[in-house]
Every structure is written in C-alpha cells, then in structure tokens.
Design a protein around this motif. Sequence first.
Motif, PDB file in Angstrom:
ATOM      1  N   VAL A   1     -38.575 -62.631 -17.519  1.00 28.61           N
ATOM      2  CA  VAL A   1     -39.371 -63.235 -18.591  1.00 28.61           C
ATOM      3  C   VAL A   1     -39.470 -62.290 -19.781  1.00 28.61           C
ATOM      4  CG1 VAL A   1     -41.659 -64.151 -19.149  1.00 28.61           C
ATOM      5  CG2 VAL A   1     -40.774 -64.455 -16.867  1.00 28.61           C
ATOM      6  N   ASP A   2     -39.306 -62.794 -20.961  1.00 30.67           N
ATOM      7  CA  ASP A   2     -39.499 -61.974 -22.161  1.00 30.67           C
ATOM      8  C   ASP A   2     -40.989 -61.652 -22.282  1.00 30.67           C
ATOM      9  OD1 ASP A   2     -40.252 -61.927 -25.230  1.00 30.67           O
ATOM     10  OD2 ASP A   2     -38.160 -61.315 -25.078  1.00 30.67           O
TER      11      ASP A   2
ATOM     12  N   ALA B   1     -33.535 -55.374 -21.720  1.00 33.85           N
ATOM     13  CA  ALA B   1     -32.872 -56.675 -21.626  1.00 33.85           C
ATOM     14  C   ALA B   1     -31.416 -56.555 -21.220  1.00 33.85           C
ATOM     15  CB  ALA B   1     -32.979 -57.402 -22.962  1.00 33.85           C
ATOM     16  N   ALA B   2     -30.738 -55.568 -21.774  1.00 32.03           N
ATOM     17  CA  ALA B   2     -29.304 -55.434 -21.490  1.00 32.03           C
ATOM     18  C   ALA B   2     -29.052 -54.054 -20.913  1.00 32.03           C
ATOM     19  CB  ALA B   2     -28.519 -55.638 -22.771  1.00 32.03           C
TER      20      ALA B   2
ATOM     21  N   GLN C   1     -27.079 -51.898 -26.714  1.00 32.21           N
ATOM     22  CA  GLN C   1     -26.918 -53.317 -26.400  1.00 32.21           C
ATOM     23  C   GLN C   1     -28.261 -54.036 -26.487  1.00 32.21           C
ATOM     24  OE1 GLN C   1     -24.467 -55.564 -24.952  1.00 32.21           O
ATOM     25  NE2 GLN C   1     -22.922 -54.236 -25.822  1.00 32.21           N
TER      26      GLN C   1
ATOM     27  N   PHE D   1     -30.828 -53.182 -28.199  1.00 28.53           N
ATOM     28  CA  PHE D   1     -31.249 -53.230 -29.593  1.00 28.53           C
ATOM     29  C   PHE D   1     -30.495 -54.316 -30.343  1.00 28.53           C
ATOM     30  CE2 PHE D   1     -32.635 -51.994 -33.641  1.00 28.53           C
ATOM     31  CZ  PHE D   1     -31.556 -51.760 -34.473  1.00 28.53           C
ATOM     32  N   LEU D   2     -29.193 -54.368 -30.171  1.00 27.37           N
ATOM     33  CA  LEU D   2     -28.377 -55.348 -30.889  1.00 27.37           C
ATOM     34  C   LEU D   2     -28.649 -56.775 -30.421  1.00 27.37           C
ATOM     35  CD1 LEU D   2     -24.919 -53.557 -31.077  1.00 27.37           C
ATOM     36  CD2 LEU D   2     -26.634 -53.796 -32.872  1.00 27.37           C
ATOM     37  N   SER D   3     -28.961 -56.901 -29.131  1.00 24.10           N
ATOM     38  CA  SER D   3     -29.161 -58.256 -28.615  1.00 24.10           C
ATOM     39  C   SER D   3     -30.430 -58.879 -29.159  1.00 24.10           C
ATOM     40  CB  SER D   3     -29.230 -58.236 -27.082  1.00 24.10           C
ATOM     41  OG  SER D   3     -30.469 -57.666 -26.664  1.00 24.10           O
ATOM     42  N   GLY D   4     -31.353 -58.003 -29.645  1.00 25.69           N
ATOM     43  CA  GLY D   4     -32.596 -58.532 -30.177  1.00 25.69           C
ATOM     44  C   GLY D   4     -33.593 -58.892 -29.103  1.00 25.69           C
ATOM     45  N   GLU D   5     -33.224 -58.641 -27.845  1.00 26.42           N
ATOM     46  CA  GLU D   5     -34.119 -59.084 -26.766  1.00 26.42           C
ATOM     47  C   GLU D   5     -35.147 -58.042 -26.366  1.00 26.42           C
ATOM     48  OE1 GLU D   5     -34.439 -62.004 -25.862  1.00 26.42           O
ATOM     49  OE2 GLU D   5     -32.634 -62.975 -26.523  1.00 26.42           O
TER      50      GLU D   5
ATOM     51  N   VAL E   1     -37.872 -56.830 -21.188  1.00 25.77           N
ATOM     52  CA  VAL E   1     -38.160 -58.034 -20.412  1.00 25.77           C
ATOM     53  C   VAL E   1     -38.928 -57.629 -19.166  1.00 25.77           C
ATOM     54  CG1 VAL E   1     -36.169 -59.327 -21.236  1.00 25.77           C
ATOM     55  CG2 VAL E   1     -35.933 -57.882 -19.210  1.00 25.77           C
TER      56      VAL E   1
ATOM     57  N   GLU F   1     -42.024 -61.501 -32.510  1.00 24.99           N
ATOM     58  CA  GLU F   1     -40.828 -61.942 -33.223  1.00 24.99           C
ATOM     59  C   GLU F   1     -41.200 -62.656 -34.506  1.00 24.99           C
ATOM     60  OE1 GLU F   1     -37.926 -63.424 -30.121  1.00 24.99           O
ATOM     61  OE2 GLU F   1     -37.546 -64.752 -31.857  1.00 24.99           O
TER      62      GLU F   1
ATOM     63  N   VAL G   1     -36.654 -66.772 -23.527  1.00 25.86           N
ATOM     64  CA  VAL G   1     -38.009 -66.877 -22.980  1.00 25.86           C
ATOM     65  C   VAL G   1     -37.992 -66.462 -21.515  1.00 25.86           C
ATOM     66  CG1 VAL G   1     -39.946 -68.418 -22.495  1.00 25.86           C
ATOM     67  CG2 VAL G   1     -38.559 -68.763 -24.550  1.00 25.86           C
TER      68      VAL G   1
ATOM     69  N   THR H   1     -23.499 -58.923 -25.450  1.00 27.45           N
ATOM     70  CA  THR H   1     -23.747 -59.097 -26.880  1.00 27.45           C
ATOM     71  C   THR H   1     -22.447 -58.985 -27.657  1.00 27.45           C
ATOM     72  OG1 THR H   1     -25.922 -58.126 -26.563  1.00 27.45           O
ATOM     73  CG2 THR H   1     -25.139 -58.270 -28.820  1.00 27.45           C
TER      74      THR H   1
ATOM     75  N   ASN I   1     -25.712 -63.460 -28.252  1.00 28.39           N
ATOM     76  CA  ASN I   1     -25.729 -63.098 -26.847  1.00 28.39           C
ATOM     77  C   ASN I   1     -25.040 -64.194 -26.066  1.00 28.39           C
ATOM     78  OD1 ASN I   1     -27.312 -60.736 -27.206  1.00 28.39           O
ATOM     79  ND2 ASN I   1     -29.114 -62.022 -27.428  1.00 28.39           N
TER      80      ASN I   1
END
Lengths: 229, 201, 229
Positions: free
Chosen positions: A163-164, A182-183, A188, A190-194, A197, A215, B2, B12, B46
């Motif tokens: 879950v984010d 996240a990655a 990765q 940072f670039l994924s933006g996620e 998690v 966000e 989510v 990515t 992604n």
Amino acid sequence: MHIEIQYNPAHSLATVHLAPHESIRAEAGSMVSMTDNISVTTTAGHRSGGGFFGGLKRAALGGESFFQNLFSAGAMGGKVSLAPSLAGSMVVHELRLGEELFIQGSSYVAAPESVTLDTQFQGMKGFLSGESLFFLKATGQGPVLLNAFGAIEKRELNGELIVDTGHLVAFTSGIEYSLSKAAKGWIQSFLSGEGFVLKVRGRGTLWLQSRNPSEFGGTVGRMLPAREG
Amino acid sequence: MVLQSPELEMSTHLNAGRRAGFWAVITALLVALARKFLGGETMFVNRFRAPRGGELVLAPSLSGNIVQKKLDGQKRLFVQSGSYLASTGDIDAKVRFGGLRTLFGGEGLALLECTGTGELWINSYGSVLAIPINGAFTVDTGHIVAFEGNLDFRVKSVGGMKSLFLSGEGLVCEFQGSGTVYIQSRNLSSLVHWLSPLLPS
Amino acid sequence: MNYTILDSPDFALLQVVLDTSETFVAESGAMVAKDVGIDITTSLRGGLLGAAKRKFLGGESLFQNTFTARTSGQRLFLAAKAEGDLRARKLGVGESFFLQSGAYVGHSGSDLKIDTKFGGVRGFFSGVGLFILRIEGPGTVFYGSYGAIHEVELHGENYTVDTGHIVAFTQTLDYRVRAFGGFKGLFLSGEGLVADFHGTGTVYVQTRNAAGLAAFLHPFRRIKAKAGN
C-alpha cells in the motif's frame, strides 16, 4: 449522539446531533457551523505526552494541529457540523470496547470522550517517509469520525498487500506493517515517483483513500508563490 | 499507485515512444530530468507486470474523474500529459509540445500523442465533458483533457498580449474540424490564482 | 440567454447559450471554452477607483471579461476556480443578495449592481482577504462554492457559521461577527472568526474553506531564496 454524513464522496459534511448535555471532541479547524447553545472549550484530549505541550510536539512533528475543541450541548441539545481541510469523504466507525483502531493523524476528525486517543504507543515504528505521517491509536467505545482525501475504500485483509503510505487512512489490530522502498534501487524509487510503500500483512480491516495528500500538496505547492522560510 | 499485490513486478522507463531512435531517447531523457527537477510532469512511466496475475489500484493526484478509452489502431488521441494515467496493450505515447513555455509546465500544452491498440485511462481535474465539434471551438488550455487526432489545433493567447496578462484567461487552443474534445471543469492555474492572494507570506 | 449547470455538485460547470448581441459578464479566469462566435473584452471592474480599493482590500481580481455573441446559439462554458458547486440566483428590481467575494463567477443583466463597499462598512472579514459583496437586482448572479453547498433555513433561531464557510445569505438575516471560543490553531487552520446569524432567511454554507486548504499547502511551497546565501 448521532452523526449524519452528507455530500460524499467529494465534499462531505458531518453533522453531529448532540442530545442534551452531550459532548464531542473534534479536531481544531473542523467546525463549519453549529446551532445555538453549544459551548466550546479547548482540550488536548489525548493521552501520552499529554496536555498542551504534548499537543504542541505532535503538531510540530506531524505538521498536524492536534488540538481539539470540545463542543457541549446545553439543555436543549444541538448540532455541530464538521468538515476536513481537503476534498473527500467521511465515514463513521463504531468502535467497540476491546477494539483498537490505528488512524493516520490527518484522517481523524472527531469522537466523543468515551474514545481515548493515544499518540505514542508500543510497536509504532517511526515513519520517516518524508510524508510526516503519524498514527493515533483509538480505544474505548463510540463513534469515530474519519475523513479521507478522496473516496474511502474499506478492505478486508487476509494475506499480504503493498500500500502506498499516503493512501492509508486507518487499520485495525492484527495487521503487521513494514516500510519499504517502492522499487529496488534508490534512483529507481525516486524516478518512479512512488517513494515509500507499506507492506501490510495479517488479518483485519484497512481503510484507504483514493487520493494522496502529499502528492496533491507537491503538485499544487510548487505552483504557488514562494514563502518566507 | 494506491495498492498492489506483492507479486507484481515494477520497472521504470523513459516515456520516449516505443520506436524512438537514439537521439530521440537522449532528448527525451534530458527533457524528463529537467522536468523532474524543475517541476512539471515527469516523463517516466512505471511498467507493472504480473506473471501469475495480481491486482493493481491506481489513482491520479488531483480530485476528479477517470475515463477509459479504447484505441483500435486507427485513431489517434492527443492527451494532455498530466491527464495520462495508464494504458495496456500496445499503446505508444509520444511527447508533443504545442504553444509557448510548455517545456516546464505552466502555460501551453504538453501533449501525448497516443496511437496503437489497447486501453487507455485518462484522468481529469474536476469532471469531464465530451464536446463534439463540427467547425471551430475554443478551449482554455488548462481545461483540455484530450482530443481526437483528426482535429486541427492552434495554441494562441485569448485576445492579444494585453488580454493575456490582464484577462486572466491565459492561453487558449482553437480547434477546427470534426471530432470530439474532452474538457475538464477545473484548472490548476485557476486554483493557484484563487488561492495565492489568500496565502500568508 | 439560457443556462444549464452541469456536473453539480462536485465540479460544477456552467453552460450559457447567448443569442446575437447578448452579453455575459464573468470574473477573469472563469472561461473554460467557447464557440468562436463570441468576442471577449476585458475591463477594470467598477472603474479605476473601485479597482484600486479592491486591490487594497485584496482577495478579488481587478478585471472582468464581457462576452458578446456575434451570432445566435453561441455556447460559453464557465467554471469557478475552487472545486465545488455552482448556483444561479435570479434577483428582482432592488432585491439584494450577499455573496462572499471569492464566490462570484459572473452575471447577466446589465442593470445588476455589485457593491463592494458594503463589506468595508460592516466590518465583515473572514481573516483571509475575503469580504462580502452586496448584489442588487435586476439580473441573475452566478456563484460558486468551495465544497458542496449546504443550505440552512432559519426561522427566527440563531445559527453560527465559521466565516470561511459562508458562501451567501439572504438580505433578511442579521448577523454579528465575533471570535470563536475554541482553539484557533497554531498556523492558519483552526476557527478564527464566526458569524452568528439571526432571523428568517437562508444561509448558504460551503463545506470546505480556503484557509484550510491554504494551511495544508503552506509547507509544500518553495522557500524564498535569501539574499547573501
């Protein structure tokens, strides 16, 4: 006490119908309107690091104004209408004795004094995800009013899920969680933006919100005029 | 993102278009990094894969709706880059710029030209209204979600330079031809315009 | 002129259809889309003196746009800047309606008067640079809310509303502005001023307020570069 919620899912309003001499504690800043004969006092209403300074510490750490106002109806009863800062929904969870509910700090709106809120409790790992998240533990009994940025989704968990962190509103005990990237690599992630998690595992209930406040804050914040440091 | 099942794999990638040559990739990389650091829509995507199946729940940053569009290989759909959420199948999204100062977000139109076959999800700030055009139609650039590829479009200021700065309308896109334009009922620039005078210093 | 309000109540959009030579006046920045047969002229609202007064008071843009149709059946789409609902209020000759300044979207009817001096005289400030407009008919005024619009009909009783949550109210109501009794919050959130309404009429309450959003976004703003760093 009876809490009526209107205008879900985008611009919810919760109206608390108070019987004569009944009270409800609500997050500072959530009062929209109220009928006559309701007295308002300030309370830091939570245990641990208690009182004014505990609230101050929480506010400084979490960016959250964790002070509460106590609305008390007079002999005729009354109504108080509450709303959160961001667009979205609200939901009431009826807390029962013996139950524990973990609520993300900015998702809590109001509850009567029969519900105890704890800001420091065993097993709470530091969430240094840059999202300034902190969790409250609610115990006791009574209606707990929660808000979500966006729509609320209630999910029964029996297993494992990723879950984010910004989308988590609340969860019941019986759920273990750990923070992870996240990655695989830092770049990765940072670039994924996620970002970060949460890996959640166990059996219980999760409440999620369909939008992520950080966000949204980042997207709009950088378009606003700069501020004094 | 989510939530997702733990068995999903995520990688990515640079959104340079599937058949982009070497220089196109380098340009896209420099633009993407510039936008990432200076603000503006990132051009990294992604890719989620589920070898054994799984669940993925996605949501955009702003309040509003999500529309699903099917591309059948014949049509082109231009999507405002901030409105692109996700796609499946064999959809190629090429970055296109239209108008002034589009490189770093803000005014102008940063578009993704979507072609190929598959499903495409686009999100809006506010609600979405599909407007069929037969002739000419003008839309404030901040309110454009997407439009069909057969329409001609031209970005210009509303009524000369004075109007640009005074009228508060910013840039508009003039459409010509036959096709559908998808507009959103809210605009980030307007939100900023509304809120800025109310902010403390 | 005829109009339709679409997508109410979450992200309402106003569609106006104008006939040859018909005009519609709107707040700058309200235009979403239009047919090409509509011309736009920009002017300073209320002349230079009025504009200067508004700039000093803050919270209201100086310019307005007049849309004129060159042929018949020309469509004009308008929206408020904040997320929320949009309403129309038709006013008879001499009939007044009180509107929070940020809520004004546009109007039709060249005899409609917008009085911005009113707020200055009665001292109605919500603490965030907004003030009250008195709209006087004949004509139709279009206004938007931040959040949903919650209508509260009063029949002689008192009702208290946080000033940031007031969209509009009818001319028959009396009100008194005062400080809220509870905790005001460390930063911008927390109740500041409230208005106690009294009498028979309707208060239009919005379920979100700009101060709450501003407080949420404040930490996400870039920090001004300091000289000599």
